[in-house]
Design an enzyme around this catalytic site. Structure first.
Site, PDB file in Angstrom:
ATOM      1  N   ASP A 195     -18.146  -4.545 -38.663  1.00  0.00           N
ATOM      2  CA  ASP A 195     -18.793  -3.467 -39.397  1.00  0.00           C
ATOM      3  C   ASP A 195     -18.901  -3.932 -40.850  1.00  0.00           C
ATOM      4  OD1 ASP A 195     -19.562  -0.733 -40.146  1.00  0.00           O
ATOM      5  OD2 ASP A 195     -17.546  -0.585 -40.966  1.00  0.00           O
ATOM      6  N   ASP A 206     -19.435  -1.431 -44.123  1.00  0.00           N
ATOM      7  CA  ASP A 206     -18.858  -0.529 -45.122  1.00  0.00           C
ATOM      8  C   ASP A 206     -17.386  -0.241 -44.860  1.00  0.00           C
ATOM      9  OD1 ASP A 206     -21.396   0.131 -46.585  1.00  0.00           O
ATOM     10  OD2 ASP A 206     -21.940   0.812 -44.585  1.00  0.00           O
TER      11      ASP A 206
END
Length: 247
Positions: free
Chosen positions: A68, A70
């Site tokens: 991922d 963020d």
């Protein structure tokens, strides 16, 4: 649409909650005790460190590993705080609900290319280990991509991540629009499967649940203390949690 929510007002939280429920996402209750990164105390969970992960992969051929973006590899809340605070003036919409559904906002984020995001030291250490193993790194994010970008390509954000983590020039980003695809229940499942990833890292519940839905190992990275995104329960599904990974 990405997962980010402003914590400054109850109204903003409510607006975001409405936004989240507007999308058909499969919610799964926590099954294990865990801890929130910003809690004053931490409970015992299945902690792992970079060296432990490396040892667990000994004897295994180089593989594709997905991350991922963020709060997993970079601290990027400043873009979302800016959008939520000045969104009405900038034409993104009023409040998180409208901003997170605004293609104009996501075009703005994509054009910034994360050049003002701060790479996490924990991510640097983790990616360095995987590079030394010969693993291929890909990124799978809940963000919406730029209206002119083709998904799964080398975007401006991909180029920034390449620079931050010394990655090959063909490292790509897959954008999920925070929406399940190809018949899966979880948001990132289709894209994790598409990339052929055998190990996925992320700070959200969806990261862990998506990894499990496609039958691979998912490791929780702790969300930053200063994130504008609400904290999730580290270890809430009995998953491995990367120690000292909030920064």
């Amino acid at each position: 649409m990405k997962k980010h929510f402003k914590l400054l007002t109850l109204a903003a939280l409510c607006a975001t909650a409405v936004s989240a429920t507007a999308i058909a996402k499969h919610k799964v209750p926590y099954t294990n005790p865990g801890f929130y990164t910003n809690a004053p105390t931490q409970v015992a969970v299945h902690f792992v460190d970079v060296e432990g992960i490396k040892k667990s992969l000994e004897g295994k051929a180089p593989m594709t590993v997905s991350f991922d973006i963020d709060d997993t590899v970079v601290l990027s809340s400043q873009y979302f705080h800016y959008g939520f605070t000045f969104g009405e003036e900038l034409g993104f919409g009023k409040g998180p609900k409208e901003v997170l559904h605004s293609q104009k906002f996501w075009d703005y984020v994509a054009e910034q290319g994360d050049q003002h995001s701060i790479p996490k030291q924990s991510a640097k250490d983790l990616i360095k280990m995987h590079k030394e193993r010969g693993d291929k790194i890909v990124f799978v994010t809940g963000r919406t991509g730029h209206s002119k970008d083709k998904n799964g390509t080398v975007t401006k954000t991909a180029k920034t991540l390449q620079k931050y983590f010394d990655l090959p020039a063909d490292t790509v980003v897959w954008y999920t629009n925070d929406t399940p695809a190809d018949g899966f229940k979880q948001v990132k499942s289709a894209y994790i499967k598409k990339t052929g990833s055998q190990l996925h890292y992320g700070d959200s519940d969806d990261d862990i649940l998506s990894a499990r839905e496609v039958g691979i190992r998912g490791i929780r990275v702790q969300r930053s203390y200063s994130s504008t995104n609400p904290q999730k329960l580290n270890g809430g599904y009995g998953e491995e949690v990367l120690v000292n990974s909030a920064w």
